[in-house]
Design a protein around this motif. Structure first.
Motif, PDB file in Angstrom:
ATOM      1  N   PRO A  25       0.827  -1.209   0.000  1.00  0.00           N
ATOM      2  CA  PRO A  25       0.000   0.000   0.000  1.00  0.00           C
ATOM      3  C   PRO A  25       0.865   1.264   0.000  1.00  0.00           C
ATOM      4  N   VAL A  26       0.396   2.274  -0.702  1.00  0.00           N
ATOM      5  CA  VAL A  26       1.101   3.549  -0.820  1.00  0.00           C
ATOM      6  C   VAL A  26       0.246   4.630  -0.173  1.00  0.00           C
ATOM      7  N   GLU A  27       0.904   5.529   0.518  1.00  0.00           N
ATOM      8  CA  GLU A  27       0.197   6.625   1.183  1.00  0.00           C
ATOM      9  C   GLU A  27       0.915   7.937   0.898  1.00  0.00           C
ATOM     10  N   ILE A  28       0.125   8.978   0.750  1.00  0.00           N
ATOM     11  CA  ILE A  28       0.666  10.322   0.560  1.00  0.00           C
ATOM     12  C   ILE A  28       0.473  11.091   1.869  1.00  0.00           C
ATOM     13  N   PHE A  29       1.553  11.619   2.371  1.00  0.00           N
ATOM     14  CA  PHE A  29       1.520  12.459   3.563  1.00  0.00           C
ATOM     15  C   PHE A  29       1.826  13.891   3.153  1.00  0.00           C
ATOM     16  N   VAL A  30       1.042  14.818   3.631  1.00  0.00           N
ATOM     17  CA  VAL A  30       1.337  16.233   3.480  1.00  0.00           C
ATOM     18  C   VAL A  30       1.543  16.759   4.897  1.00  0.00           C
ATOM     19  N   ILE A  31       2.756  17.198   5.171  1.00  0.00           N
ATOM     20  CA  ILE A  31       3.140  17.582   6.521  1.00  0.00           C
ATOM     21  C   ILE A  31       3.500  19.056   6.530  1.00  0.00           C
ATOM     22  N   GLY A  32       2.807  19.841   7.322  1.00  0.00           N
ATOM     23  CA  GLY A  32       3.013  21.284   7.363  1.00  0.00           C
ATOM     24  C   GLY A  32       4.000  21.706   8.432  1.00  0.00           C
ATOM     25  N   PHE A  33       4.698  22.822   8.173  1.00  0.00           N
ATOM     26  CA  PHE A  33       5.706  23.361   9.083  1.00  0.00           C
ATOM     27  C   PHE A  33       5.609  24.877   9.116  1.00  0.00           C
ATOM     28  N   ASP A  34       5.924  25.442  10.276  1.00  0.00           N
ATOM     29  CA  ASP A  34       6.137  26.881  10.342  1.00  0.00           C
ATOM     30  C   ASP A  34       7.520  27.146   9.773  1.00  0.00           C
ATOM     31  N   GLY A  35       7.681  28.214   9.057  1.00  0.00           N
ATOM     32  CA  GLY A  35       8.968  28.526   8.456  1.00  0.00           C
ATOM     33  C   GLY A  35       9.113  27.873   7.100  1.00  0.00           C
ATOM     34  N   GLU A  36      10.324  27.954   6.561  1.00  0.00           N
ATOM     35  CA  GLU A  36      10.562  27.492   5.193  1.00  0.00           C
ATOM     36  C   GLU A  36      10.972  26.045   5.070  1.00  0.00           C
ATOM     37  N   ARG A  37      11.221  25.354   6.167  1.00  0.00           N
ATOM     38  CA  ARG A  37      11.678  23.972   6.056  1.00  0.00           C
ATOM     39  C   ARG A  37      11.431  23.220   7.355  1.00  0.00           C
ATOM     40  N   THR A  40       5.119  29.681   5.725  1.00  0.00           N
ATOM     41  CA  THR A  40       5.056  28.276   6.109  1.00  0.00           C
ATOM     42  C   THR A  40       5.472  27.392   4.937  1.00  0.00           C
ATOM     43  N   SER A  41       5.592  26.095   5.211  1.00  0.00           N
ATOM     44  CA  SER A  41       5.990  25.149   4.173  1.00  0.00           C
ATOM     45  C   SER A  41       5.344  23.804   4.430  1.00  0.00           C
ATOM     46  N   ALA A  42       5.525  22.896   3.479  1.00  0.00           N
ATOM     47  CA  ALA A  42       5.013  21.536   3.623  1.00  0.00           C
ATOM     48  C   ALA A  42       5.940  20.571   2.909  1.00  0.00           C
ATOM     49  N   ALA A  43       5.956  19.367   3.396  1.00  0.00           N
ATOM     50  CA  ALA A  43       6.646  18.275   2.710  1.00  0.00           C
ATOM     51  C   ALA A  43       5.575  17.320   2.218  1.00  0.00           C
ATOM     52  N   LEU A  44       5.692  16.901   0.986  1.00  0.00           N
ATOM     53  CA  LEU A  44       4.784  15.918   0.416  1.00  0.00           C
ATOM     54  C   LEU A  44       5.591  14.641   0.233  1.00  0.00           C
ATOM     55  N   LEU A  45       5.256  13.628   1.013  1.00  0.00           N
ATOM     56  CA  LEU A  45       5.947  12.344   0.958  1.00  0.00           C
ATOM     57  C   LEU A  45       5.012  11.297   0.389  1.00  0.00           C
ATOM     58  N   VAL A  46       5.505  10.524  -0.560  1.00  0.00           N
ATOM     59  CA  VAL A  46       4.776   9.374  -1.066  1.00  0.00           C
ATOM     60  C   VAL A  46       5.576   8.164  -0.607  1.00  0.00           C
ATOM     61  N   VAL A  47       4.962   7.342   0.258  1.00  0.00           N
ATOM     62  CA  VAL A  47       5.668   6.193   0.812  1.00  0.00           C
ATOM     63  C   VAL A  47       4.893   4.908   0.575  1.00  0.00           C
ATOM     64  N   GLU A  48       5.641   3.854   0.341  1.00  0.00           N
ATOM     65  CA  GLU A  48       5.065   2.515   0.283  1.00  0.00           C
ATOM     66  C   GLU A  48       5.211   1.909   1.671  1.00  0.00           C
ATOM     67  N   HIS A  49       4.153   1.297   2.161  1.00  0.00           N
ATOM     68  CA  HIS A  49       4.210   0.591   3.440  1.00  0.00           C
ATOM     69  C   HIS A  49       4.775  -0.803   3.182  1.00  0.00           C
ATOM     70  N   VAL A  50       6.082  -0.911   3.292  1.00  0.00           N
ATOM     71  CA  VAL A  50       6.780  -2.164   3.004  1.00  0.00           C
ATOM     72  C   VAL A  50       6.266  -3.283   3.898  1.00  0.00           C
ATOM     73  N   TRP A  51       6.014  -2.969   5.155  1.00  0.00           N
ATOM     74  CA  TRP A  51       5.562  -3.965   6.115  1.00  0.00           C
ATOM     75  C   TRP A  51       4.244  -4.614   5.692  1.00  0.00           C
ATOM     76  N   ALA A  52       3.433  -3.954   4.868  1.00  0.00           N
ATOM     77  CA  ALA A  52       2.091  -4.437   4.516  1.00  0.00           C
ATOM     78  C   ALA A  52       2.044  -5.168   3.170  1.00  0.00           C
ATOM     79  N   ARG A  53       3.156  -5.236   2.455  1.00  0.00           N
ATOM     80  CA  ARG A  53       3.145  -5.859   1.126  1.00  0.00           C
ATOM     81  C   ARG A  53       2.711  -7.316   1.174  1.00  0.00           C
ATOM     82  N   GLU A  54       3.296  -8.103   2.052  1.00  0.00           N
ATOM     83  CA  GLU A  54       2.959  -9.525   2.146  1.00  0.00           C
ATOM     84  C   GLU A  54       1.490  -9.722   2.524  1.00  0.00           C
TER      85      GLU A  54
END
Length: 141
Positions: free
Chosen positions: A8-20, A95-109
């Protein structure tokens, strides 16, 4: 039995104060990858300056600055311009955000087994950690 290349793949959008984000956030992401809990498929940083200008940076543009030189992204480009447009609306000046696309390796099997058994996920819901911790604290008093 067909092997799944990805879990399974999930997209996280994580917000931050400041530029990074702070280094502790970058370190936490790196630990998850090193422990093979997740596989990073894409990573973007989006920030909005005080004057309103939006800046989008991909991993290769910031790797040296964040200490991510050796980090490999499996499928660079999964996060598209539509995703950036969607999150850009919520990024206020300063403000800023990081957009991470991650595969849940633990859930593949598990996903493979579920598929082979004719099963399917009907719904999934994520409860944010602060909410869970507040609920546990409230019930243990």
């Amino acid at each position: 039995m067909a092997d799944f290349e990805y879990g399974p793949v999930e997209i996280f959008v994580i917000g931050f104060d400041g530029e990074r984000p702070g280094q502790e956030v970058v370190d936490a992401i790196l630990r998850l990858i090193e422990e093979d809990t997740v596989r990073l498929l894409d990573l973007l940083f989006v920030s909005r300056a005080q004057d309103g200008d939006l800046r989008v940076l991909e991993l290769e543009e910031i790797a040296d600055e964040y200490g991510l030189e050796g980090l490999e992204v499996v499928e660079l480009g999964l996060a598209g311009s539509d995703d950036v447009d969607d999150i850009a609306e919520g990024i206020v000046p300063g403000t800023s955000a990081a957009l991470l696309v991650v595969e849940h390796v633990w859930a593949r099997e598990f996903a493979e087994a579920l598929f082979q058994a004719g099963g399917r996920v009907l719904q999934t819901e994520r409860i944010p950690a602060p909410v869970v911790n507040e609920m546990v604290a409230a019930t243990s008093e």
